[in-house]
Design a protein around this motif. Structure first.
Motif, PDB file in Angstrom:
ATOM      1  N   ALA A  29     -21.282 -18.688  -9.358  1.00 39.75           N
ATOM      2  CA  ALA A  29     -21.519 -18.710  -7.765  1.00 39.75           C
ATOM      3  C   ALA A  29     -22.502 -18.911  -7.364  1.00 39.75           C
ATOM      4  CB  ALA A  29     -21.074 -17.245  -8.435  1.00 39.75           C
ATOM      5  N   GLN A  51     -19.965 -22.198  -6.577  1.00 38.59           N
ATOM      6  CA  GLN A  51     -19.072 -21.751  -4.836  1.00 38.59           C
ATOM      7  C   GLN A  51     -20.336 -20.746  -4.204  1.00 38.59           C
ATOM      8  OE1 GLN A  51     -16.265 -22.984  -3.573  1.00 38.59           O
ATOM      9  NE2 GLN A  51     -16.193 -23.953  -5.431  1.00 38.59           N
ATOM     10  N   SER A  53     -21.264 -16.947  -2.968  1.00 33.69           N
ATOM     11  CA  SER A  53     -20.667 -15.609  -2.807  1.00 33.69           C
ATOM     12  C   SER A  53     -22.070 -14.683  -1.592  1.00 33.69           C
ATOM     13  CB  SER A  53     -20.900 -14.960  -3.792  1.00 33.69           C
ATOM     14  OG  SER A  53     -22.176 -15.605  -4.448  1.00 33.69           O
ATOM     15  N   SER A  54     -22.763 -15.128  -1.772  1.00 32.72           N
ATOM     16  CA  SER A  54     -23.319 -14.483  -0.926  1.00 32.72           C
ATOM     17  C   SER A  54     -25.138 -14.848  -0.271  1.00 32.72           C
ATOM     18  CB  SER A  54     -24.270 -13.517  -1.873  1.00 32.72           C
ATOM     19  OG  SER A  54     -22.858 -12.208  -2.440  1.00 32.72           O
ATOM     20  N   TRP A  75     -17.054 -21.022   3.763  1.00 33.52           N
ATOM     21  CA  TRP A  75     -16.875 -20.235   2.600  1.00 33.52           C
ATOM     22  C   TRP A  75     -16.028 -18.993   3.580  1.00 33.52           C
ATOM     23  CZ3 TRP A  75     -20.696 -23.810   0.649  1.00 33.52           C
ATOM     24  CH2 TRP A  75     -20.839 -24.036   0.163  1.00 33.52           C
ATOM     25  N   THR A  78     -17.509 -15.045   2.236  1.00 35.98           N
ATOM     26  CA  THR A  78     -19.100 -15.233   1.943  1.00 35.98           C
ATOM     27  C   THR A  78     -19.791 -13.805   2.341  1.00 35.98           C
ATOM     28  OG1 THR A  78     -19.695 -17.589   1.841  1.00 35.98           O
ATOM     29  CG2 THR A  78     -21.491 -15.952   1.890  1.00 35.98           C
ATOM     30  N   GLU A 107     -21.769 -10.998  -8.275  1.00 35.27           N
ATOM     31  CA  GLU A 107     -21.490 -11.408  -9.121  1.00 35.27           C
ATOM     32  C   GLU A 107     -22.153 -11.950 -10.167  1.00 35.27           C
ATOM     33  OE1 GLU A 107     -23.206 -12.893  -4.660  1.00 35.27           O
ATOM     34  OE2 GLU A 107     -22.712 -11.804  -5.825  1.00 35.27           O
TER      35      GLU A 107
END
Length: 264
Positions: A29, A51, A53-54, A75, A78, A107
């Motif tokens: 993440a 990747q 994620s936020s 993404w 997200t 995450e």
């Protein structure tokens, strides 16, 4: 078995921005703070095989938000978190937050407290965590800089001073992750304000060496800022005598005005 430590990496963007990237060795993440430029985030994600994620957003200015749309294309799931007061001016927010809210980064099994810090913009927020790997940390956007503070584009001097006072109450060990590499210019002003401040002189030498080696001067510690940052020192008698006022607010207002006109 000790949990894997959080790593916070600065990505240089534009002339002097930093996009902060949060990763852990045991996770693919990636969390980013104030991604004004998508390209540097995409390159970092490819290189580290992460990747997104936020995304955490502190305020609506373009150099903190312009990368969001392109990152969202790559993404789509997200999580994009930002201030509710500025939601209409920040594209694609999936979660709006206000003062006192808790942001969950599942995450990383990590929580941040939201602090509303008006001044630079009216809805500006910061994200605070009281202990990450043993130290508090703060993502404060353009509110508090090393040896300086943000310009007052929307808020009043009173609002910014109150916001900085709120940050002053955090633990001295708090790591300050702001979003611009303004430290040398800010220290030049700090030295003009307090020419005999040995902490300013020493920190200027240290930071000049870092920049000469193309290294960031950030994060700073709140304890350091209390020693070098004139905007956090308005309560001190020497500054109050310099500005002929016993009012911390009046000293801050005069300092902010002087900084706006300062030429190093």
């Amino acid at each position: 078995m000790q949990p894997e430590k959080l790593t916070i990496t600065p990505l240089a963007a534009f002339q002097d921005n930093y996009i902060w990237c949060l990763t852990k060795p045991d996770s693919d993440a990636l969390v980013v703070v104030d991604p004004g430029d998508a390209d540097v985030v995409l390159q970092f994600a490819r290189t580290t095989k992460r990747q997104l994620s936020s995304i955490l957003v502190t305020h609506h200015h373009w150099d903190h938000t312009d990368g969001i749309a392109a990152l969202k294309q790559h993404w789509p799931n997200t999580q994009i978190i930002g201030p509710d007061y500025e939601a209409e001016r920040i594209p694609s927010l999936t979660q709006t937050v206000h003062d006192g809210d808790i942001v969950q980064l599942e995450e990383f099994d990590l929580q941040f407290q939201v602090l509303h810090l008006p001044g630079h913009t009216l809805g500006h927020i910061a994200y605070y965590q009281s202990s990450v790997d043993g130290a508090p940390l703060l993502f404060c956007g353009d509110t508090l800089f090393s040896a300086g503070c943000g310009r007052l584009f929307e808020g009043s001097p009173e609002q910014m001073h109150q916001s900085l006072q709120r940050l002053m109450a955090l633990p001295n060990e708090t790591l300050i992750y702001c979003t611009h590499e303004y430290t040398l210019a800010n220290l030049a002003f700090a030295r003009a304000v307090e020419p005999d401040n040995q902490a300013v002189i020493a920190h200027l030498t240290k930071c000049q060496q870092l920049r000469d080696n193309q290294l960031p001067t950030l994060p700073s510690k709140l304890a350091t800022e209390k020693a070098i940052n004139p905007f956090l020192r308005c309560h001190l008698p020497d500054l109050q005598r310099k500005y002929t006022s016993s009012s911390e607010q009046a000293v801050f207002t005069a300092l902010r005005s002087d900084k706006d006109r300062f030429k190093s």
